[in-house]
Motif scaffolding. Structure first.
Motif, PDB file in Angstrom:
ATOM      1  N   MET A 119       0.866  -1.172   0.000  1.00  0.00           N
ATOM      2  CA  MET A 119       0.000   0.000   0.000  1.00  0.00           C
ATOM      3  C   MET A 119       0.906   1.226   0.000  1.00  0.00           C
ATOM      4  O   MET A 119       1.746   1.390   0.895  1.00  0.00           O
ATOM      5  CB  MET A 119      -0.895  -0.016   1.242  1.00  0.00           C
ATOM      6  CG  MET A 119      -1.990   1.027   1.232  1.00  0.00           C
ATOM      7  SD  MET A 119      -3.245   0.733   2.523  1.00  0.00           S
ATOM      8  CE  MET A 119      -2.255   0.936   4.007  1.00  0.00           C
ATOM      9  N   LYS A 120       0.789   2.071  -0.998  1.00  0.00           N
ATOM     10  CA  LYS A 120       1.741   3.164  -1.211  1.00  0.00           C
ATOM     11  C   LYS A 120       1.847   4.109  -0.016  1.00  0.00           C
ATOM     12  O   LYS A 120       2.900   4.683   0.237  1.00  0.00           O
ATOM     13  CB  LYS A 120       1.357   3.953  -2.470  1.00  0.00           C
ATOM     14  CG  LYS A 120       1.581   3.191  -3.780  1.00  0.00           C
ATOM     15  CD  LYS A 120       3.046   3.086  -4.134  1.00  0.00           C
ATOM     16  CE  LYS A 120       3.312   2.289  -5.399  1.00  0.00           C
ATOM     17  NZ  LYS A 120       2.809   2.908  -6.617  1.00  0.00           N
ATOM     18  N   SER A 121       0.749   4.274   0.735  1.00  0.00           N
ATOM     19  CA  SER A 121       0.780   5.202   1.861  1.00  0.00           C
ATOM     20  C   SER A 121       1.478   4.631   3.094  1.00  0.00           C
ATOM     21  O   SER A 121       1.746   5.354   4.053  1.00  0.00           O
ATOM     22  CB  SER A 121      -0.649   5.629   2.241  1.00  0.00           C
ATOM     23  OG  SER A 121      -1.414   4.504   2.631  1.00  0.00           O
ATOM     24  N   SER A 122       1.787   3.339   3.068  1.00  0.00           N
ATOM     25  CA  SER A 122       2.426   2.681   4.209  1.00  0.00           C
ATOM     26  C   SER A 122       3.940   2.866   4.171  1.00  0.00           C
ATOM     27  O   SER A 122       4.584   2.577   3.169  1.00  0.00           O
ATOM     28  CB  SER A 122       2.096   1.178   4.187  1.00  0.00           C
ATOM     29  OG  SER A 122       3.021   0.448   4.970  1.00  0.00           O
ATOM     30  N   GLY A 123       4.494   3.319   5.286  1.00  0.00           N
ATOM     31  CA  GLY A 123       5.948   3.435   5.370  1.00  0.00           C
ATOM     32  C   GLY A 123       6.636   2.096   5.273  1.00  0.00           C
ATOM     33  O   GLY A 123       7.707   1.981   4.673  1.00  0.00           O
ATOM     34  N   GLU A 142       6.945  -9.285   6.453  1.00  0.00           N
ATOM     35  CA  GLU A 142       7.692  -8.450   7.396  1.00  0.00           C
ATOM     36  C   GLU A 142       8.720  -7.590   6.644  1.00  0.00           C
ATOM     37  O   GLU A 142       9.684  -8.089   6.065  1.00  0.00           O
ATOM     38  CB  GLU A 142       8.367  -9.264   8.504  1.00  0.00           C
ATOM     39  CG  GLU A 142       7.403 -10.057   9.352  1.00  0.00           C
ATOM     40  CD  GLU A 142       6.405  -9.170  10.102  1.00  0.00           C
ATOM     41  OE1 GLU A 142       6.729  -8.004  10.411  1.00  0.00           O
ATOM     42  OE2 GLU A 142       5.278  -9.642  10.358  1.00  0.00           O
ATOM     43  N   SER A 143       8.496  -6.290   6.707  1.00  0.00           N
ATOM     44  CA  SER A 143       9.261  -5.357   5.872  1.00  0.00           C
ATOM     45  C   SER A 143      10.766  -5.465   6.065  1.00  0.00           C
ATOM     46  O   SER A 143      11.525  -5.470   5.085  1.00  0.00           O
ATOM     47  CB  SER A 143       8.804  -3.916   6.144  1.00  0.00           C
ATOM     48  OG  SER A 143       9.014  -3.563   7.510  1.00  0.00           O
ATOM     49  N   CYS A 154       5.738  -0.436   3.535  1.00  0.00           N
ATOM     50  CA  CYS A 154       5.754  -0.802   2.122  1.00  0.00           C
ATOM     51  C   CYS A 154       6.725   0.075   1.337  1.00  0.00           C
ATOM     52  O   CYS A 154       7.401  -0.400   0.410  1.00  0.00           O
ATOM     53  CB  CYS A 154       4.350  -0.717   1.534  1.00  0.00           C
ATOM     54  SG  CYS A 154       3.169  -1.860   2.286  1.00  0.00           S
ATOM     55  N   TYR A 155       6.789   1.342   1.708  1.00  0.00           N
ATOM     56  CA  TYR A 155       7.704   2.273   1.039  1.00  0.00           C
ATOM     57  C   TYR A 155       9.150   1.816   1.183  1.00  0.00           C
ATOM     58  O   TYR A 155       9.951   1.963   0.252  1.00  0.00           O
ATOM     59  CB  TYR A 155       7.515   3.669   1.614  1.00  0.00           C
ATOM     60  CG  TYR A 155       8.505   4.701   1.138  1.00  0.00           C
ATOM     61  CD1 TYR A 155       8.780   4.889  -0.218  1.00  0.00           C
ATOM     62  CD2 TYR A 155       9.161   5.518   2.058  1.00  0.00           C
ATOM     63  CE1 TYR A 155       9.689   5.851  -0.644  1.00  0.00           C
ATOM     64  CE2 TYR A 155      10.062   6.482   1.638  1.00  0.00           C
ATOM     65  CZ  TYR A 155      10.334   6.639   0.291  1.00  0.00           C
ATOM     66  OH  TYR A 155      11.231   7.590  -0.127  1.00  0.00           O
ATOM     67  N   PRO A 162       3.849  -5.038   3.843  1.00  0.00           N
ATOM     68  CA  PRO A 162       4.113  -5.574   2.505  1.00  0.00           C
ATOM     69  C   PRO A 162       4.285  -7.091   2.518  1.00  0.00           C
ATOM     70  O   PRO A 162       4.554  -7.699   3.557  1.00  0.00           O
ATOM     71  CB  PRO A 162       5.437  -4.894   2.128  1.00  0.00           C
ATOM     72  CG  PRO A 162       6.155  -4.767   3.439  1.00  0.00           C
ATOM     73  CD  PRO A 162       5.072  -4.445   4.436  1.00  0.00           C
ATOM     74  N   LEU A 163       4.170  -7.631   1.337  1.00  0.00           N
ATOM     75  CA  LEU A 163       4.421  -9.050   1.113  1.00  0.00           C
ATOM     76  C   LEU A 163       5.181  -9.173  -0.196  1.00  0.00           C
ATOM     77  O   LEU A 163       4.790  -8.589  -1.204  1.00  0.00           O
ATOM     78  CB  LEU A 163       3.098  -9.819   1.023  1.00  0.00           C
ATOM     79  CG  LEU A 163       3.208 -11.321   0.796  1.00  0.00           C
ATOM     80  CD1 LEU A 163       3.818 -12.020   2.014  1.00  0.00           C
ATOM     81  CD2 LEU A 163       1.826 -11.910   0.487  1.00  0.00           C
TER      82      LEU A 163
END
Length: 200
Positions: free
Chosen positions: A7-11, A66-67, A13-14, A54-55
């Motif tokens: 999700m782009k808004s998630s740090g 787990e990022s 995931c970023y 993220p996955l």
């Protein structure tokens, strides 16, 4: 090709997006809206029983969650994760710090301030989150007085992990003007080859 469910808004995931861009590795991004329940579907839970982003899909049927684990996997063999055992342990130290002492306060405050209504009961948590988040920022400020990046090996995944939510700390009500070394470090991260800004 690698596939990232995020999700782009998630740090969190970023972090993965930034590392992949800086490594120059091709990948496919699948946007997942966790707020809409897309991480709780039977199909998604079959890939990640913890139901979070993220996955990383490494190949068909092979998934890594787990990022920070994803950062370690992707950075293996690159200058962003040192081979020396002591230097690598330093990187891991900051990854654990990020998940235990930093993200639970700075990221959660950001979520409350940005996405919950003004009368939401969770806003009562903000004073405690700001106190603990400020403690984490003070630790970072002291570390950056000693060296330009968090590990002595130089810029790497420890910086990527900590950058993801620190650069957006103001969204959660943190005043970064009190941390000149952190601000200088944020600029050094942004100056790294392949850097991409978060899309929110």
């Amino acid at each position: 090709m690698l596939t990232v469910y995020g999700m782009k808004s998630s740090g969190n995931c970023y972090k993965v997006q930034l590392l992949l861009e800086q490594l120059g590795r091709p990948y496919r991004w699948v946007e997942i809206d966790s707020a809409a329940g897309e991480t709780r579907t039977p199909q998604y839970l079959a890939m990640n029983p913890n139901g979070k982003v993220p996955l990383l899909e490494v190949e068909a049927g092979r998934y890594l969650a787990e990022s920070n684990a994803i950062l370690c996997y992707l950075a293996e063999g690159s200058p962003l994760l040192p081979q020396d055992t002591w230097q690598r342990a330093q990187v891991l130290q900051w990854l654990f710090f990020e998940q235990y002492s930093h993200e639970p306060y700075i990221a959660v405050a950001r979520f409350i301030c940005r996405w919950l209504p003004a009368d939401h009961p969770r806003r009562a948590d903000l004073p405690r989150l700001h106190e603990r988040g400020a403690q984490a920022l003070a630790v970072m400020e002291r570390q950056l007085a000693q060296q330009p990046f968090f590990a002595e090996s130089g810029y790497g995944i420890a910086d990527i992990a900590l950058f993801a939510y620190t650069h957006a700390a103001a969204d959660g009500g943190f005043d970064l003007s009190a941390y000149p070394r952190i601000n200088a470090w944020l600029d050094r991260v942004r100056a790294q080859p392949g850097f991409v800004a978060q899309q929110v």
